[in-house]
Design a protein around this motif. Structure first.
Motif, PDB file in Angstrom:
ATOM      1  N   GLN A 135       0.811  -1.216   0.000  1.00  0.00           N
ATOM      2  CA  GLN A 135       0.000   0.000   0.000  1.00  0.00           C
ATOM      3  C   GLN A 135       0.849   1.273   0.000  1.00  0.00           C
ATOM      4  N   SER A 136       2.062   1.186  -0.550  1.00  0.00           N
ATOM      5  CA  SER A 136       2.962   2.346  -0.574  1.00  0.00           C
ATOM      6  C   SER A 136       2.830   3.087  -1.898  1.00  0.00           C
ATOM      7  N   TYR A 137       2.845   4.399  -1.828  1.00  0.00           N
ATOM      8  CA  TYR A 137       2.833   5.212  -3.047  1.00  0.00           C
ATOM      9  C   TYR A 137       3.433   6.567  -2.726  1.00  0.00           C
ATOM     10  N   ASP A 138       4.688   6.751  -3.118  1.00  0.00           N
ATOM     11  CA  ASP A 138       5.393   8.019  -2.954  1.00  0.00           C
ATOM     12  C   ASP A 138       5.355   8.737  -4.298  1.00  0.00           C
ATOM     13  N   LYS A 139       4.590   9.819  -4.375  1.00  0.00           N
ATOM     14  CA  LYS A 139       4.392  10.512  -5.647  1.00  0.00           C
ATOM     15  C   LYS A 139       5.704  10.974  -6.258  1.00  0.00           C
ATOM     16  N   GLU A 140       6.595  11.486  -5.423  1.00  0.00           N
ATOM     17  CA  GLU A 140       7.874  11.983  -5.935  1.00  0.00           C
ATOM     18  C   GLU A 140       8.712  10.857  -6.514  1.00  0.00           C
ATOM     19  N   GLN A 141       8.764   9.716  -5.826  1.00  0.00           N
ATOM     20  CA  GLN A 141       9.603   8.613  -6.278  1.00  0.00           C
ATOM     21  C   GLN A 141       9.093   7.987  -7.571  1.00  0.00           C
ATOM     22  N   ILE A 142       7.786   7.787  -7.696  1.00  0.00           N
ATOM     23  CA  ILE A 142       7.273   7.186  -8.925  1.00  0.00           C
ATOM     24  C   ILE A 142       7.400   8.167 -10.081  1.00  0.00           C
ATOM     25  N   ASN A 143       7.305   9.456  -9.797  1.00  0.00           N
ATOM     26  CA  ASN A 143       7.509  10.457 -10.835  1.00  0.00           C
ATOM     27  C   ASN A 143       8.953  10.435 -11.328  1.00  0.00           C
ATOM     28  N   LEU A 144       9.912  10.276 -10.412  1.00  0.00           N
ATOM     29  CA  LEU A 144      11.317  10.190 -10.802  1.00  0.00           C
ATOM     30  C   LEU A 144      11.567   8.942 -11.642  1.00  0.00           C
ATOM     31  N   PHE A 145      10.973   7.832 -11.236  1.00  0.00           N
ATOM     32  CA  PHE A 145      11.133   6.594 -12.005  1.00  0.00           C
ATOM     33  C   PHE A 145      10.610   6.770 -13.425  1.00  0.00           C
ATOM     34  N   TRP A 146       9.421   7.355 -13.563  1.00  0.00           N
ATOM     35  CA  TRP A 146       8.862   7.595 -14.894  1.00  0.00           C
ATOM     36  C   TRP A 146       9.745   8.557 -15.700  1.00  0.00           C
ATOM     37  N   LYS A 147      10.277   9.601 -15.062  1.00  0.00           N
ATOM     38  CA  LYS A 147      11.151  10.527 -15.775  1.00  0.00           C
ATOM     39  C   LYS A 147      12.411   9.835 -16.271  1.00  0.00           C
ATOM     40  N   ALA A 148      12.884   8.841 -15.525  1.00  0.00           N
ATOM     41  CA  ALA A 148      14.016   8.046 -15.996  1.00  0.00           C
ATOM     42  C   ALA A 148      13.628   7.261 -17.254  1.00  0.00           C
ATOM     43  N   LEU A 149      12.422   6.684 -17.260  1.00  0.00           N
ATOM     44  CA  LEU A 149      11.959   5.973 -18.450  1.00  0.00           C
ATOM     45  C   LEU A 149      11.886   6.903 -19.659  1.00  0.00           C
ATOM     46  N   VAL A 150      11.483   8.134 -19.426  1.00  0.00           N
ATOM     47  CA  VAL A 150      11.404   9.120 -20.510  1.00  0.00           C
ATOM     48  C   VAL A 150      12.787   9.387 -21.104  1.00  0.00           C
ATOM     49  N   LYS A 151      13.824   9.360 -20.275  1.00  0.00           N
ATOM     50  CA  LYS A 151      15.199   9.543 -20.753  1.00  0.00           C
ATOM     51  C   LYS A 151      15.709   8.300 -21.486  1.00  0.00           C
ATOM     52  N   PHE A 260      25.595  -6.024 -16.843  1.00  0.00           N
ATOM     53  CA  PHE A 260      24.908  -4.939 -16.154  1.00  0.00           C
ATOM     54  C   PHE A 260      25.709  -3.643 -16.253  1.00  0.00           C
ATOM     55  N   LEU A 261      24.975  -2.551 -16.241  1.00  0.00           N
ATOM     56  CA  LEU A 261      25.542  -1.208 -16.130  1.00  0.00           C
ATOM     57  C   LEU A 261      24.634  -0.441 -15.189  1.00  0.00           C
ATOM     58  N   LEU A 262      25.175   0.024 -14.072  1.00  0.00           N
ATOM     59  CA  LEU A 262      24.344   0.698 -13.085  1.00  0.00           C
ATOM     60  C   LEU A 262      23.781   2.002 -13.642  1.00  0.00           C
ATOM     61  N   TYR A 263      22.513   2.223 -13.371  1.00  0.00           N
ATOM     62  CA  TYR A 263      21.851   3.458 -13.807  1.00  0.00           C
ATOM     63  C   TYR A 263      22.596   4.679 -13.302  1.00  0.00           C
ATOM     64  N   ASP A 264      23.099   4.625 -12.066  1.00  0.00           N
ATOM     65  CA  ASP A 264      23.772   5.786 -11.482  1.00  0.00           C
ATOM     66  C   ASP A 264      25.038   6.143 -12.233  1.00  0.00           C
ATOM     67  N   LYS A 268      25.447   9.898 -13.995  1.00  0.00           N
ATOM     68  CA  LYS A 268      26.548  10.801 -13.642  1.00  0.00           C
ATOM     69  C   LYS A 268      27.521  11.051 -14.793  1.00  0.00           C
ATOM     70  N   ALA A 269      27.351  10.350 -15.904  1.00  0.00           N
ATOM     71  CA  ALA A 269      28.264  10.491 -17.037  1.00  0.00           C
ATOM     72  C   ALA A 269      28.099  11.854 -17.699  1.00  0.00           C
ATOM     73  N   ALA A 270      29.177  12.326 -18.332  1.00  0.00           N
ATOM     74  CA  ALA A 270      29.112  13.594 -19.057  1.00  0.00           C
ATOM     75  C   ALA A 270      28.112  13.510 -20.206  1.00  0.00           C
ATOM     76  N   PHE A 271      28.023  12.331 -20.831  1.00  0.00           N
ATOM     77  CA  PHE A 271      27.095  12.117 -21.948  1.00  0.00           C
ATOM     78  C   PHE A 271      26.347  10.799 -21.704  1.00  0.00           C
ATOM     79  N   PRO A 272      25.276  10.839 -20.894  1.00  0.00           N
ATOM     80  CA  PRO A 272      24.579   9.613 -20.508  1.00  0.00           C
ATOM     81  C   PRO A 272      24.069   8.790 -21.690  1.00  0.00           C
ATOM     82  N   GLU A 273      23.468   9.455 -22.683  1.00  0.00           N
ATOM     83  CA  GLU A 273      22.917   8.729 -23.828  1.00  0.00           C
ATOM     84  C   GLU A 273      24.009   7.990 -24.583  1.00  0.00           C
ATOM     85  N   LYS A 274      25.168   8.617 -24.726  1.00  0.00           N
ATOM     86  CA  LYS A 274      26.301   7.985 -25.425  1.00  0.00           C
ATOM     87  C   LYS A 274      26.791   6.762 -24.652  1.00  0.00           C
TER      88      LYS A 274
END
Length: 303
Positions: A135-151, A260-264, A268-274
């Motif tokens: 029954q947990s729902y942290d609006k900020e955390q799920i929003n951050l997760f979705w924003k990561a998916l957008v990237k 694996f490659l850690l999301y973090d 933190k990379a200068a060019f994350p997409e690359k």
């Protein structure tokens, strides 16, 4: 200026993910039962939307309807081709509460559907209508997760575009709660014989009926408490895990049989997409070369 990739911390995210994953399974099972079977279970998946995750159009007796998780306004929106709509609010509420309200709203829209009301790929599999635990729902955390998916989603789509063989869409699986894209060699694979929690073997055998190189993003679990990118091959070629891949931060897990490659590290990379593209391309190359894929006929470069 381009926005930075959001900071995801597993300890802050895990309880919300545990609940939202079950909510998405309820919605995903509605799509599963209403849509015709598509190879490798592609008919059940979600896609990343401008507000969250969406099922896309689902067939019903009056036309089509859509279920969309909105992680900005924090609601599940149900819309129909008849012009009707309903909303289910997202807040710290039990899985049972969410399940019961959703099916009440579907009934009000004259959408008749019955699902197998227990989770997949989760143990223990508490029936949805009885789950008062999650029954947990942290609006900020799920929003951050979705924003990561957008990237992440545009990078996976760009990677997908370089392949002319059979390839999945970039899609979100609610069972494992990951965003994935899968390339196929075109050859039949050995029959899958593994065990996945609460998944029929016949489903897994159809999913892995052909040789694949699959990559994606996953928020982690208690055994691996790190949001991460992964890449694996099925079947696993003998020398797959010994191949040199990029970037240097990436690593191979013998226990899990994948890279694996850690999301973090990407964040933190200068060019994350690359950096992410290097990981996707080099791990695919590792699978294709050690698996003797016909790369020349499968790869595509329009320019």
């Amino acid at each position: 200026m381009k926005k930075e990739w959001p900071d995801l911390q597993y300890d802050k995210l895990k309880d919300t993910i545990a609940t939202v994953q079950l909510w998405t399974q309820i919605v995903g099972k509605i799509k599963l039962i209403k849509m015709p079977w598509l190879n490798h279970s592609w008919h059940v998946t979600f896609t990343v939307s401008p507000h969250g995750l969406t099922t896309g159009g689902i067939n019903y007796n009056k036309g089509i309807f859509e279920l969309s998780f909105d992680f900005i306004d924090h609601q599940l929106l149900i819309i129909t081709s008849e012009g009707d709509n309903e909303r289910v609010s997202l807040y710290p509420r039990t899985v049972a509460s969410f399940y019961n309200e959703l099916f009440e709203k579907l009934k009000a829209l004259d959408i008749d559907v019955k699902i197998y009301a227990k989770p997949n790929e989760i143990n223990p599999a508490i029936p949805f209508e009885k789950d008062e635990v999650h029954q947990s729902y942290d609006k900020e955390q799920i929003n951050l997760f979705w924003k990561a998916l957008v990237k992440i989603e545009p990078v996976l789509n760009k990677f997908r575009a370089g392949f002319s063989g059979k390839c999945s869409p970039v899609h979100f699986f609610w069972g494992s709660f990951d965003l994935a894209v899968t390339r196929f060699s075109g050859r039949v694979a050995p029959k899958y014989s593994g065990v996945v929690n609460n998944i029929p073997l016949r489903v897994m055998q159809e999913s892995y009926s052909h040789e694949v190189s699959s990559a994606g993003f996953w928020p982690g679990n208690e055994a691996f408490p790190h949001p991460a990118f992964y890449s694996y091959a099925y079947p696993i070629p003998a020398d797959f895990g010994t191949q040199k891949i990029m970037p240097v931060e990436a690593f191979y897990s013998k226990e899990m049989g994948e890279f694996f490659l850690l999301y973090d590290d990407v964040r933190k990379a200068a060019f994350p997409e690359k950096m992410l593209m290097e990981f996707l391309q080099s791990t695919y190359d590792a699978a294709a070369e050690t698996g003797n894929w016909d790369k020349k006929s499968l790869e595509f470069n329009y320019f």
